[in-house]
Motif scaffolding. Sequence first.
Motif, PDB file in Angstrom:
ATOM      1  N   ASN A   2      40.341  34.559  24.815  1.00  0.00           N
ATOM      2  CA  ASN A   2      39.386  33.567  24.486  1.00  0.00           C
ATOM      3  C   ASN A   2      39.957  31.927  24.494  1.00  0.00           C
ATOM      4  OD1 ASN A   2      37.308  35.550  24.360  1.00  0.00           O
ATOM      5  ND2 ASN A   2      37.538  35.669  22.205  1.00  0.00           N
ATOM      6  N   GLU A   3      41.123  32.027  24.018  1.00  0.00           N
ATOM      7  CA  GLU A   3      41.863  30.711  23.967  1.00  0.00           C
ATOM      8  C   GLU A   3      42.147  30.197  25.251  1.00  0.00           C
ATOM      9  OE1 GLU A   3      45.096  31.066  21.340  1.00  0.00           O
ATOM     10  OE2 GLU A   3      43.917  31.433  19.589  1.00  0.00           O
ATOM     11  N   LEU A   4      42.467  31.043  26.284  1.00  0.00           N
ATOM     12  CA  LEU A   4      42.651  30.569  27.716  1.00  0.00           C
ATOM     13  C   LEU A   4      41.631  30.261  28.194  1.00  0.00           C
ATOM     14  CD1 LEU A   4      44.944  30.472  29.657  1.00  0.00           C
ATOM     15  CD2 LEU A   4      44.352  33.065  30.518  1.00  0.00           C
ATOM     16  N   GLU A   5      40.326  30.953  28.151  1.00  0.00           N
ATOM     17  CA  GLU A   5      39.141  30.501  28.701  1.00  0.00           C
ATOM     18  C   GLU A   5      38.677  29.214  28.150  1.00  0.00           C
ATOM     19  OE1 GLU A   5      36.992  34.752  29.782  1.00  0.00           O
ATOM     20  OE2 GLU A   5      36.750  33.855  27.634  1.00  0.00           O
ATOM     21  N   GLN A   6      38.880  28.827  26.858  1.00  0.00           N
ATOM     22  CA  GLN A   6      38.609  27.522  26.214  1.00  0.00           C
ATOM     23  C   GLN A   6      39.260  26.497  26.992  1.00  0.00           C
ATOM     24  OE1 GLN A   6      35.695  26.844  24.426  1.00  0.00           O
ATOM     25  NE2 GLN A   6      36.178  24.866  24.878  1.00  0.00           N
ATOM     26  N   LEU A  56      40.218  21.992  30.641  1.00  0.00           N
ATOM     27  CA  LEU A  56      40.642  21.298  31.728  1.00  0.00           C
ATOM     28  C   LEU A  56      39.667  21.156  32.884  1.00  0.00           C
ATOM     29  CD1 LEU A  56      43.944  23.292  32.109  1.00  0.00           C
ATOM     30  CD2 LEU A  56      43.757  21.042  31.586  1.00  0.00           C
ATOM     31  N   ARG A  57      38.824  22.028  32.930  1.00  0.00           N
ATOM     32  CA  ARG A  57      37.676  21.680  34.174  1.00  0.00           C
ATOM     33  C   ARG A  57      36.713  20.477  33.843  1.00  0.00           C
ATOM     34  NH1 ARG A  57      35.771  26.914  37.333  1.00  0.00           N
ATOM     35  NH2 ARG A  57      34.325  25.353  37.704  1.00  0.00           N
ATOM     36  N   ALA A  58      36.434  20.261  32.558  1.00  0.00           N
ATOM     37  CA  ALA A  58      35.755  19.264  32.025  1.00  0.00           C
ATOM     38  C   ALA A  58      36.398  18.130  32.182  1.00  0.00           C
ATOM     39  CB  ALA A  58      35.382  19.495  30.593  1.00  0.00           C
ATOM     40  N   SER A 106      37.049  35.219  43.396  1.00  0.00           N
ATOM     41  CA  SER A 106      38.109  35.669  43.780  1.00  0.00           C
ATOM     42  C   SER A 106      39.480  35.512  43.035  1.00  0.00           C
ATOM     43  CB  SER A 106      38.184  35.917  45.338  1.00  0.00           C
ATOM     44  OG  SER A 106      38.299  34.705  45.862  1.00  0.00           O
ATOM     45  N   LYS A 107      39.620  34.157  43.083  1.00  0.00           N
ATOM     46  CA  LYS A 107      40.863  33.547  42.348  1.00  0.00           C
ATOM     47  C   LYS A 107      40.500  32.831  41.027  1.00  0.00           C
ATOM     48  CE  LYS A 107      42.820  31.890  46.618  1.00  0.00           C
ATOM     49  NZ  LYS A 107      43.449  30.725  47.185  1.00  0.00           N
ATOM     50  N   SER A 108      41.191  33.704  39.759  1.00  0.00           N
ATOM     51  CA  SER A 108      40.693  33.150  38.717  1.00  0.00           C
ATOM     52  C   SER A 108      41.902  32.411  37.871  1.00  0.00           C
ATOM     53  CB  SER A 108      40.115  34.473  37.822  1.00  0.00           C
ATOM     54  OG  SER A 108      41.451  35.217  37.701  1.00  0.00           O
ATOM     55  N   GLY A 109      43.089  32.642  38.271  1.00  0.00           N
ATOM     56  CA  GLY A 109      44.078  31.867  37.637  1.00  0.00           C
ATOM     57  C   GLY A 109      44.679  30.632  38.620  1.00  0.00           C
ATOM     58  N   ASP A 110      44.633  30.682  39.783  1.00  0.00           N
ATOM     59  CA  ASP A 110      45.333  29.651  40.494  1.00  0.00           C
ATOM     60  C   ASP A 110      44.530  28.155  40.554  1.00  0.00           C
ATOM     61  OD1 ASP A 110      46.873  31.472  41.457  1.00  0.00           O
ATOM     62  OD2 ASP A 110      45.863  32.111  43.241  1.00  0.00           O
TER      63      ASP A 110
END
Length: 87
Positions: free
Chosen positions: A53-57, A62-64, A76-80
């Motif tokens: 949950n912390e990682l998703e937040q 970062l995206r914001a 397909s790519k969730s971490g890159d």
Amino acid sequence: MVHTDGHDSEDTKQSTADMTAFVQNLLQQMQSRFQTMSDSIITKIDDMGGRINELEQSINDLRAEMGVEGTPPPASKSGDEPKTPAS
């Protein structure tokens, strides 16, 4: 002689009682160990859930910051992708 047969019967009953007590004690120890392991696994899963949950937040933050808040994440790519800085 009858007394000896009765004594053998007593020994058999005592041996059976001892074995029953031993097996019950062994099962209780196993149950206790399994309960301890189960509790430990559940705690670790809860901790991992919190970290996810912390990682998703953090990723959302970062995206914001990069201004791509409305863009859906790639399937397909969730971490890159979040690692690449905005130009």
